[in-house]
Enzyme design. Structure first.
Site: not given
Length: 399
Positions: A6-8, A12, A14, A16, A223
């Site tokens: 499950v991705h919230f 782009n 999320g 890509g 980073k």
């Protein structure tokens, strides 16, 4: 039964970045979002493309096997998906974590202790983002205190660092996402190792593209203080000199030199603090400068520079490294010059933070600005230098 994530956040990053790797690792991806049009588009479109652009050419990947849930209207359905998922990821922005926590908490609470614990990995431009999300999930408002004792049997939390440039997209691109070919997705491995605070059946999720490490901080700071510092430096100087895009700004020799000087300063901190070999950091710096100069990823300076209040924060890309270096006795003229350009990023159309910055600058003394915006204390060596910058920007605005 196949693997499910499950991705919230189906923006782009999320679609890509995160969903692409989940898809390639064999997961069904269930997007959760509140944007009606985006959810409807995902559910009515069986596939979309991720276009990777690098100096060596372009690669197109087709993403399938996904669904989307509108979390505004379908909380019960989303709770069920989380209760039966293997992984939960998110790319919603640091300020939105507290809003997605309640439904994740309900999904975790519905899981059986016999299941493998849900792997929760936040993919945000924020140090300790998963820890922050876990804090919201475990808040008594979201998880009853009596359920915390064995919470680790149902969920495991791992911080991550993501690095990939995703420029503004063509408005006619639909669900397709264009991004750079280079990427780095580093996730801490320690939470998945056996201990008294982990479930006996805990298992590291199998996701291609992740680099698992014991200590995430060097990767996060490398980073943040190289990619984000350089990108923002180019954007703020570029905006100040009426450049349209970051790659256009990097074709200006003076701006390119400013960027190189800023990451030369941060490199000293990264090398000394984290024991990274100087030649390794030097190669990393050069790669980053090449990446943000990529004309195939033309990115508007206004978009990259947006949210200056956050980017001028105490632990952020300019003040964070400059403050640490100052305490060690090092001067940081390039980082301070970049911070000055960020302070000048005011009243930019479409960016609320730039308007709020202008208001703060006009209504407060330099000392109050530095305290409110940068979080610096008078006792810190960097403090008077940033006060001097604010005085200069305020004086210029009155001319």
């Amino acid at each position: 039964m196949g693997k499910k994530a499950v991705h919230f956040g189906s923006g782009n990053i999320g679609r890509g970045f995160v969903a692409c790797f989940l898809h390639e690792s064999g997961y069904e991806v269930v997007f959760a979002d509140v944007v009606d049009k985006l959810v409807d588009s995902l559910n009515s479109t069986p596939s979309y493309n991720v276009i990777e652009r690098g100096v060596e050419g372009t690669v197109t990947k087709t993403i399938t096997n996904y669904r989307a849930i509108n979390s505004k209207y379908n909380e019960a359905e989303l709770i069920d998906e989380i209760a039966t998922a293997d992984v939960v990821t998110c790319s919603v922005g640091p300020n939105i974590l507290k809003f997605i926590a309640p439904v994740i908490a309900k999904g975790i609470d519905k899981r059986s202790n016999e299941q493998k614990p849900l792997a929760v990995i936040a993919c945000e431009n924020m140090i300790g983002a998963t820890d922050a999300l876990a804090g919201h999930i475990k808040d008594p408002k979201n998880t009853p205190e009596h359920r915390l004792d064995d919470h680790h049997e149902r969920a495991v939390y791992a911080n991550s660092a993501i690095d990939r440039i995703v420029p503004a997209q063509d408005p006619n691109s639909g669900l397709d996402v264009t991004l750079e070919k280079f990427y780095e997705w580093v996730v801490e491995e320690t939470p998945f190792k056996p201990s008294e605070n982990t479930a006996s059946n805990v298992e590291k999720p199998s996701i291609e593209g992740i680099k698992w490490v014991d200590n995430l901080l060097p990767f996060i700071e490398r980073k943040l203080f190289t990619v984000n510092t350089s990108h923002a430096t180019a954007a703020y100087f570029g905006y100040n000199r009426q450049k349209q895009t970051v790659d256009d700004a990097m074709r200006d020799k003076d701006i390119k030199n400013q960027v190189a000087a800023a990451v030369e300063e941060t490199a000293k901190l990264i090398v000394d603090k984290h024991g990274i070999a100087p030649e390794e950091q030097d190669a990393y710096k050069k790669k980053i400068i090449d990446r943000i100069s990529n004309p195939h990823l033309a990115d508007a300076v206004e978009r990259v520079g947006r949210a200056p209040l956050r980017k001028l924060g105490r632990k952020e890309r300019f003040i964070g490294p400059a403050a640490e270096l100052a305490e060690l006795g090092h001067d940081t003229p390039a980082l301070l010059a970049a911070a000055e350009m960020a302070f000048r990023f005011q009243n930019v159309e479409g960016d609320d933070e730039s308007k709020e910055l202008a208001k703060i600058m006009s209504e407060n003394s330099p000392e109050d600005v530095v305290h409110k915006v940068c979080g610096l204390q008078k006792s810190e060596k960097l403090y008077p230098k940033v006060v001097e910058i604010v005085q200069k920007v305020q004086a210029d605005s009155q001319d």
